[in-house]
Design an enzyme around this catalytic site. Structure first.
Site, PDB file in Angstrom:
ATOM      1  N   LYS A  40      -3.024 -26.370 -14.634  1.00  0.00           N
ATOM      2  CA  LYS A  40      -4.342 -26.547 -15.239  1.00  0.00           C
ATOM      3  C   LYS A  40      -4.215 -27.212 -16.607  1.00  0.00           C
ATOM      4  O   LYS A  40      -4.893 -28.199 -16.889  1.00  0.00           O
ATOM      5  CB  LYS A  40      -5.016 -25.177 -15.359  1.00  0.00           C
ATOM      6  CG  LYS A  40      -6.458 -25.281 -15.756  1.00  0.00           C
ATOM      7  CD  LYS A  40      -7.120 -23.898 -15.754  1.00  0.00           C
ATOM      8  CE  LYS A  40      -7.299 -23.374 -14.335  1.00  0.00           C
ATOM      9  NZ  LYS A  40      -7.279 -21.932 -14.250  1.00  0.00           N
TER      10      LYS A  40
ATOM     11  N   ARG B 131      -8.152 -18.950 -19.679  1.00  0.00           N
ATOM     12  CA  ARG B 131      -7.756 -18.991 -18.258  1.00  0.00           C
ATOM     13  C   ARG B 131      -6.249 -19.094 -18.091  1.00  0.00           C
ATOM     14  O   ARG B 131      -5.568 -19.660 -18.924  1.00  0.00           O
ATOM     15  CB  ARG B 131      -8.345 -20.230 -17.565  1.00  0.00           C
ATOM     16  CG  ARG B 131      -9.826 -20.296 -17.514  1.00  0.00           C
ATOM     17  CD  ARG B 131     -10.211 -21.690 -17.047  1.00  0.00           C
ATOM     18  NE  ARG B 131     -11.596 -21.958 -17.284  1.00  0.00           N
ATOM     19  CZ  ARG B 131     -12.524 -21.940 -16.328  1.00  0.00           C
ATOM     20  NH1 ARG B 131     -12.200 -21.679 -15.092  1.00  0.00           N
ATOM     21  NH2 ARG B 131     -13.775 -22.188 -16.622  1.00  0.00           N
TER      22      ARG B 131
ATOM     23  N   GLY C 154      -7.162 -17.850  -7.737  1.00  0.00           N
ATOM     24  CA  GLY C 154      -7.784 -16.531  -7.863  1.00  0.00           C
ATOM     25  C   GLY C 154      -6.826 -15.388  -8.100  1.00  0.00           C
ATOM     26  O   GLY C 154      -7.226 -14.228  -8.103  1.00  0.00           O
TER      27      GLY C 154
ATOM     28  N   MET D 229      -4.820 -14.771 -10.771  1.00  0.00           N
ATOM     29  CA  MET D 229      -4.695 -14.225 -12.121  1.00  0.00           C
ATOM     30  C   MET D 229      -6.049 -14.221 -12.798  1.00  0.00           C
ATOM     31  O   MET D 229      -7.053 -14.595 -12.213  1.00  0.00           O
ATOM     32  CB  MET D 229      -3.660 -15.005 -12.888  1.00  0.00           C
ATOM     33  CG  MET D 229      -2.266 -14.707 -12.359  1.00  0.00           C
ATOM     34  SD  MET D 229      -1.039 -15.639 -13.182  1.00  0.00           S
ATOM     35  CE  MET D 229      -1.536 -17.283 -12.842  1.00  0.00           C
TER      36      MET D 229
ATOM     37  N   ARG E  44      -6.776 -30.610  -9.681  1.00  0.00           N
ATOM     38  CA  ARG E  44      -5.450 -30.253  -9.180  1.00  0.00           C
ATOM     39  C   ARG E  44      -5.301 -30.843  -7.780  1.00  0.00           C
ATOM     40  O   ARG E  44      -6.303 -31.205  -7.151  1.00  0.00           O
ATOM     41  CB  ARG E  44      -5.248 -28.739  -9.156  1.00  0.00           C
ATOM     42  CG  ARG E  44      -6.245 -28.016  -8.285  1.00  0.00           C
ATOM     43  CD  ARG E  44      -6.083 -26.518  -8.393  1.00  0.00           C
ATOM     44  NE  ARG E  44      -7.215 -25.846  -7.754  1.00  0.00           N
ATOM     45  CZ  ARG E  44      -7.499 -24.577  -7.899  1.00  0.00           C
ATOM     46  NH1 ARG E  44      -6.766 -23.806  -8.643  1.00  0.00           N
ATOM     47  NH2 ARG E  44      -8.529 -24.029  -7.271  1.00  0.00           N
TER      48      ARG E  44
ATOM     49  N   HIS F  77     -13.154 -17.875  -1.981  1.00  0.00           N
ATOM     50  CA  HIS F  77     -11.792 -17.368  -1.960  1.00  0.00           C
ATOM     51  C   HIS F  77     -11.233 -17.370  -0.533  1.00  0.00           C
ATOM     52  O   HIS F  77     -10.148 -17.872  -0.263  1.00  0.00           O
ATOM     53  CB  HIS F  77     -11.779 -15.955  -2.547  1.00  0.00           C
ATOM     54  CG  HIS F  77     -10.432 -15.322  -2.530  1.00  0.00           C
ATOM     55  ND1 HIS F  77     -10.029 -14.474  -1.518  1.00  0.00           N
ATOM     56  CD2 HIS F  77      -9.382 -15.441  -3.367  1.00  0.00           C
ATOM     57  CE1 HIS F  77      -8.797 -14.089  -1.757  1.00  0.00           C
ATOM     58  NE2 HIS F  77      -8.383 -14.652  -2.875  1.00  0.00           N
TER      59      HIS F  77
ATOM     60  N   ARG G  73      24.944 -22.868  28.398  1.00  0.00           N
ATOM     61  CA  ARG G  73      25.869 -21.821  27.968  1.00  0.00           C
ATOM     62  C   ARG G  73      26.159 -20.875  29.127  1.00  0.00           C
ATOM     63  O   ARG G  73      25.236 -20.425  29.817  1.00  0.00           O
ATOM     64  CB  ARG G  73      25.252 -21.040  26.813  1.00  0.00           C
ATOM     65  CG  ARG G  73      26.151 -19.898  26.372  1.00  0.00           C
ATOM     66  CD  ARG G  73      25.590 -19.189  25.176  1.00  0.00           C
ATOM     67  NE  ARG G  73      24.489 -18.311  25.541  1.00  0.00           N
ATOM     68  CZ  ARG G  73      23.779 -17.650  24.636  1.00  0.00           C
ATOM     69  NH1 ARG G  73      24.006 -17.792  23.352  1.00  0.00           N
ATOM     70  NH2 ARG G  73      22.814 -16.852  25.019  1.00  0.00           N
TER      71      ARG G  73
ATOM     72  N   SER H  21      28.776 -25.653  18.765  1.00  0.00           N
ATOM     73  CA  SER H  21      27.379 -25.391  18.431  1.00  0.00           C
ATOM     74  C   SER H  21      27.365 -24.090  17.634  1.00  0.00           C
ATOM     75  O   SER H  21      27.833 -23.053  18.120  1.00  0.00           O
ATOM     76  CB  SER H  21      26.542 -25.258  19.705  1.00  0.00           C
ATOM     77  OG  SER H  21      25.215 -24.983  19.356  1.00  0.00           O
TER      78      SER H  21
ATOM     79  N   GLY I 294      26.203 -20.852  16.463  1.00  0.00           N
ATOM     80  CA  GLY I 294      25.259 -19.807  16.883  1.00  0.00           C
ATOM     81  C   GLY I 294      24.994 -18.935  15.670  1.00  0.00           C
ATOM     82  O   GLY I 294      25.650 -17.918  15.453  1.00  0.00           O
TER      83      GLY I 294
ATOM     84  N   CYS J 196      22.407 -23.970  17.203  1.00  0.00           N
ATOM     85  CA  CYS J 196      21.399 -23.546  18.172  1.00  0.00           C
ATOM     86  C   CYS J 196      20.844 -22.160  17.861  1.00  0.00           C
ATOM     87  O   CYS J 196      20.072 -21.609  18.637  1.00  0.00           O
ATOM     88  CB  CYS J 196      21.950 -23.606  19.595  1.00  0.00           C
ATOM     89  SG  CYS J 196      23.332 -22.485  19.844  1.00  0.00           S
TER      90      CYS J 196
ATOM     91  N   TYR K 236      23.203 -32.594  15.225  1.00  0.00           N
ATOM     92  CA  TYR K 236      21.862 -32.236  15.705  1.00  0.00           C
ATOM     93  C   TYR K 236      21.540 -30.789  15.365  1.00  0.00           C
ATOM     94  O   TYR K 236      22.440 -29.988  15.092  1.00  0.00           O
ATOM     95  CB  TYR K 236      21.730 -32.470  17.214  1.00  0.00           C
ATOM     96  CG  TYR K 236      22.569 -31.530  18.062  1.00  0.00           C
ATOM     97  CD1 TYR K 236      22.068 -30.275  18.440  1.00  0.00           C
ATOM     98  CD2 TYR K 236      23.850 -31.874  18.470  1.00  0.00           C
ATOM     99  CE1 TYR K 236      22.836 -29.395  19.194  1.00  0.00           C
ATOM    100  CE2 TYR K 236      24.621 -31.009  19.217  1.00  0.00           C
ATOM    101  CZ  TYR K 236      24.101 -29.771  19.577  1.00  0.00           C
ATOM    102  OH  TYR K 236      24.860 -28.893  20.307  1.00  0.00           O
TER     103      TYR K 236
HETATM  104  C1  PEP Z   1      23.315 -17.366  18.318  1.00  0.00           C
HETATM  105  O1  PEP Z   1      24.020 -16.368  18.275  1.00  0.00           O
HETATM  106  O2  PEP Z   1      22.962 -17.991  17.309  1.00  0.00           O
HETATM  107  C2  PEP Z   1      22.826 -17.862  19.602  1.00  0.00           C
HETATM  108  C3  PEP Z   1      22.156 -19.003  19.674  1.00  0.00           C
HETATM  109  O3  PEP Z   1      23.025 -17.082  20.681  1.00  0.00           O
HETATM  110  P1  PEP Z   1      22.144 -15.813  21.061  1.00  0.00           P
HETATM  111  O4  PEP Z   1      20.972 -15.782  20.133  1.00  0.00           O
HETATM  112  O5  PEP Z   1      21.771 -15.993  22.468  1.00  0.00           O
HETATM  113  O6  PEP Z   1      23.101 -14.708  20.833  1.00  0.00           O
HETATM  114 MG    MG Z   2      24.930 -15.664  20.102  1.00  0.00          MG
END
Ligand code: PEP
Ligand code: MG
Length: 885
Positions: A26, A96, A105, A107, A349, A465, A628, A775, A777, A842, A862
């Site tokens: 502000k 203010r 809103g 504060m 703003r 609000h 998997r 990958s 996990g 993953c 990825y």
């Molecule tokens: C993990 O452990 O991150 C994974 C992808 O496998 P899960 O969640 O199936 O154990």
């Molecule tokens: Mg796992």
């Protein structure tokens, strides 16, 4: 000497818009607007550093502050030709808060400060309007007593209502000057009686009381909650702006309003806002009176617009809003006041907006030449996209519309009706979906709004609000729904048509149309075309990380492809086993006495698995698909109830006691660290053999018969030692090559592993000798790095986050210092052994924006996430590149 106070007024300002860390949003923008020649009432801003020092120093102000404030007040007085505390020509000010990040809103604010029994004379003489003067005075006492002195909100309001009743009037505006004068006396007496201290008469005491209250409000519970929900650190502090008052409540040539330079719900490039004639700003924001639209385009014709009532001021405001957008290159949210036909700007703003609006504004502004494509990408936050990716009401569905309010924040939501924020919160904790219904919301309701699926209010406009906060949260909201009457006591509301809705009844809201419907209305998937498609096109041209999806069924794979997934990063094959037709065969396999029994049962499962993979490969065309092999401990598949055991015993032709004994023998004390993952593949190689056979047969058939060129990726879970992988890889190659030879086709495949145990990350150089891809996990990696059970953490982890022991739930956002280090080590060591190794993630983190940015930084190829998060991950991956520049 540190400068603590920054002046603005008369076309000159010490500060500028780039100084928001010091002056708050502000203060910085008041300075900027002043410098670019807009009409801003003069004032000054006390910096956020004072707030930080105040808390670091036992709530003491830094030396010299009082002197600096009084010098700046003198400058304001000079410019305005008035004097603070003067009995003939008094200056009144507003005080203010304003932090670095906008906290609408959250504060405190005090208006009309400087009034007392002497200065009121001056205001009456100046304004020649005793009614206005006393109305300002009673507002000041109410606000100050509430905000600064800590008097409970309703105590003075009750006196106000009593007086109205006594005089037989409904509206505040029907009270006379004498009534209001009497109210001032009654208020002061009540303050003294309730708090034991008199209302301060000395304007200097009032000023420092208000400044202290604003700094104090930085630590009030609702501000703390808001900061937690929005990741705003407590160390940022708030600034305090003290500004000369201008009055929108001095008669019918006065007004006050709030506007957005574009529509904040849809993003349409149309000046959009609301105003109230003869009112103060609080009246618009609190939604006490229903405001009028500022222009004809924004209203439905039922109330006259500012464009019609005050055409000159409207034209000036129109020019100012265009100037502001060109200056800031973004949609602005502005506050203004008109005092006796003169327009003043009180705030500008960056406007909060829905995801739909964010995308439309960003894409339009690129077309208008206001911003670049890169800026447009950064204008849309990945978290916010979530709003767009959820279903909206099925237009073909039957609806029982019982009321209509304002379409304050789009989206559709269904849930049980509740009337209190605390109740919304506790219901959500139990996993119930609720709609929070309130006459109006206040900052105290913020936790309930967060917990609810949608919000319905009977009062308040598009800038109330409820509307502003809901849009910020991406929640659906219908506001100003005058068609219903809420009875808090009986916990019900009645719609004008006569329908009564009680607590617990199911209700559906459509925040895009303002419709309120009884029951649960079916929904449809979102269409992601138009501006969304344009923006995502820019996103894809910028990002380096690929985005895959976690999908176990062709349906999920299809949804994910529509969202732009570039492959499957994780197919959890165990999910395919729970199908009613299959689970019997799976149980038979697990409970078989010997290899022969297991092989027989596996033979039943093989064709089903193969058809699963055919479906997935077809859906993904030739994109990469990582499958998997079986991961969870076997007891997860076993019958739990007596009836299920008896049924299975019949199929297996064994006595139920034998099954009982087997089920008991599979019980594990700590199954997450037990006989699961690749350990099953070592104990029962025939299970993984069957799965590899199914994968490769499916691939061979599609390659041979349908011209596909799939390269399946076979992934082995929960490896901790390279020797486990060496054994399992050898088996997999044997089975795969046999199948390929049998089909006599050329099919390539990759064998890799999950890195989800600390030992695997630390010995990734060894593991990479046997793995063509990794990958990460991160679900298990977080669990094992912290020694924190995924299944039990819900009981205590939220309190860790509340107490700021952990900044965030590490199962949601990657713990970069700990788990992140393991990932980094895993990547470096893996690449050292095998430079071309494919690296991905993953775990659930693959769709969480800050984690995606981390994955980009450590150089993964990825991320893989659930289908609905694919666009979020794509956008976050583009942000990662742009933030690097
Ligand atoms: C993990 O452990 O991150 C994974 C992808 O496998 P899960 O969640 O199936 O154990
Ligand atoms: Mg796992």
């Amino acid at each position: 000497m540190t400068k603590y106070v920054y002046f603005f007024g008369g076309g000159q300002a010490d500060g500028a818009s780039g100084m928001r860390n010091l002056l708050g949003g502000k203060g910085a923008n008041l300075a900027e607007m002043t410098s670019i020649g807009l009409p801003v009432p003069a004032g000054f801003t006390i910096t956020t550093e004072v707030c930080t020092a105040f808390y670091a120093n036992d709530r003491q102000y830094p030396a010299g502050l009082i002197q600096e404030v009084s010098e700046h007040m003198a400058r304001v007085e000079q410019l305005m030709g008035k004097k603070f505390g003067d009995r003939t020509n008094p200056l009144l000010v507003s005080v203010r808060s304003g932090s670095r990040a906008s906290m609408p809103g959250m504060m405190d604010t005090v208006l009309n400060l400087g009034l007392n029994d002497e200065t009121i004379r001056g205001i009456i003489d100046q304004s020649k309007d005793p009614r206005f003067a006393y109305d300002s005075y009673r507002r000041f006492i109410q606000m100050y007593a509430n905000v600064v002195m800590g008097l409970k909100g309703d105590i003075l309001e009750d006196i106000f209502e009593e007086l109205k009743e006594d005089r037989g009037v409904d509206l505040d505006t029907e009270l006379t000057a004498d009534d209001l004068k009497q109210l001032v006396g009654l208020f002061k007496n009540k303050v003294k009686e309730t708090l034991g201290t008199s209302f301060p008469e000395n304007p200097q005491d009032q000023l420092w009381g208000a400044i202290g209250a604003v700094f104090g409000s930085w630590m009030n519970p609702r501000a703390i909650t808001y900061r937690r929900l929005n990741n705003i650190p407590a160390t940022w502090g708030t600034a305090v702006s003290v500004q000369s008052m201008v009055f929108g409540n001095m008669g019918n040539d006065c007004a006050t309003g709030v506007a957005f330079t574009r529509n904040p719900s849809t993003g349409e490039n149309l000046f959009f806002g609301e105003f109230l004639v003869n009112a103060q700003g609080e009246d618009v924001v609190a939604g006490i009176r229903t405001p009028q639209p500022i222009n004809m385009a924004g209203g439905d014709g039922s109330l006259p617009s500012m464009e019609e009532v005050m055409p000159e001021s409207y034209a000036q405001l129109m020019t100012i809003q265009q100037t502001l957008e060109k200056h800031y290159h973004d949609m602005q949210d502005i506050e203004f006041t008109i005092e006796k036909g003169r327009l003043f700007m009180l705030q500008t703003r960056t406007g909060k907006r829905t995801a739909t609006a964010a995308i439309r504004v960003a894409v339009d502004m690129v077309r208008e030449g206001l911003i670049s494509q890169k800026e447009a990408i950064l204008r849309v936050s990945p978290e916010q996209l979530d709003q767009l990716l959820h279903p909206s009401l099925d237009p073909k569905a039957e609806k029982q519309v019982i009321a209509k309010g304002l379409p304050a924040s789009p989206g559709a939501a269904s849930g049980e009706v509740v009337f209190y924020a605390d109740e919304a919160e506790s219901a959500a904790r139990e996993g119930r979906k609720v709609i929070l219904v309130r006459i109006e919301t206040s900052p105290e309701d913020i936790h309930g709004m967060h917990a609810a699926q949608g919000i319905l209010t009977t009062r308040g406009g598009m800038t109330s609000h409820a509307a502003v906060v809901a849009r910020g949260m991406g929640k659906c909201c219908v506001s100003g729904c005058g068609d219903i009457r809420v009875n808090y006591e009986k916990e019900l509301f009645v719609a004008t048509g006569g329908v009564t809705v009680k607590k617990g009844d199911m209700l559906t809201l459509d925040g895009s149309t303002g419709q309120v419907m009884l029951g649960k209305v079916p929904t449809v998937q979102p269409e992601l075309t138009g501006d969304f498609g344009t923006l995502m096109g820019w996103v894809d041209s910028v990002r380096r990380l690929k985005v895959r999806t976690n999908a176990d069924t062709p349906h999920d794979a299809k949804v994910a492809r529509n969202f732009g997934a570039e492959g499957i990063g994780l197919c959890r094959t165990e999910h395919m086993f729970f199908d009613a037709e299959r689970i019997m065969a799976v149980r038979e396999m697990i409970l078989a006495e010997d290899l022969e029994g297991r092989t027989n049962a596996l033979a039943k499962i093989l064709p089903m698995q193969k058809s699963d993979f055919l479906g997935l490969f077809r859906e993904m065309k030739d994109l990469p698909v990582t499958i998997r092999l079986l991961d969870p401990p076997l007891h997860e598949f076993l019958p739990q109830t007596e009836a299920e055991i008896v049924d299975l015993a019949k199929v297996m032709k064994v006595p139920p006691q034998t099954l009982h004994a087997k089920v008991d023998s599979l019980h594990e004390t700590n199954p997450m660290l037990g006989h699961r993952g690749c350990r099953l593949g070592i104990s029962y190689p025939e299970i993984y053999d069957m799965q590899v056979q199914a994968i490769i047969e499916a691939a061979c058939e599609l390659v041979k018969n349908e011209g596909f060129s799939i390269i399946p990726e076979i992934m082995i879970p929960l490896v901790s030692h390279v020797n486990e992988l060496a054994v399992l890889r050898k088996n997999a190659i044997r089975v795969a090559d046999e199948v390929i030879a049998r089909y006599a086709v050329k099919v390539e495949y990759l064998i890799g592993t999950m890195i989800e145990l600390p030992r695997a990350a630390l010995t990734a150089d060894e593991i990479a000798t046997e793995a063509e891809f990794f990958s990460f996990g991160t679900n298990d990696l977080t669990q094992t790095c912290f020694g924190l059970s995924r299944d039990d953490a819900g009981k205590f982890l939220p309190s860790y986050v509340d107490q700021e022991i952990l900044p965030e739930d590490p199962f949601v956002a990657i713990d970069q210092n700990g788990v992140g280090q393991l990932i980094q080590i895993g990547c470096e060591k893996g690449r050292k052994t095998r430079p071309a190794i494919k690296l991905g993630i993953c775990g659930e983190h693959g769709g969480e924006p800050s984690s995606v940015i981390f994955c980009h930084k450590v150089g993964l190829d990825y991320v893989s996430c659930s289908p609905f998060r694919v666009p979020i991950a794509r956008l976050a991956a583009a942000h990662a590149v742009l933030l690097e520049d």
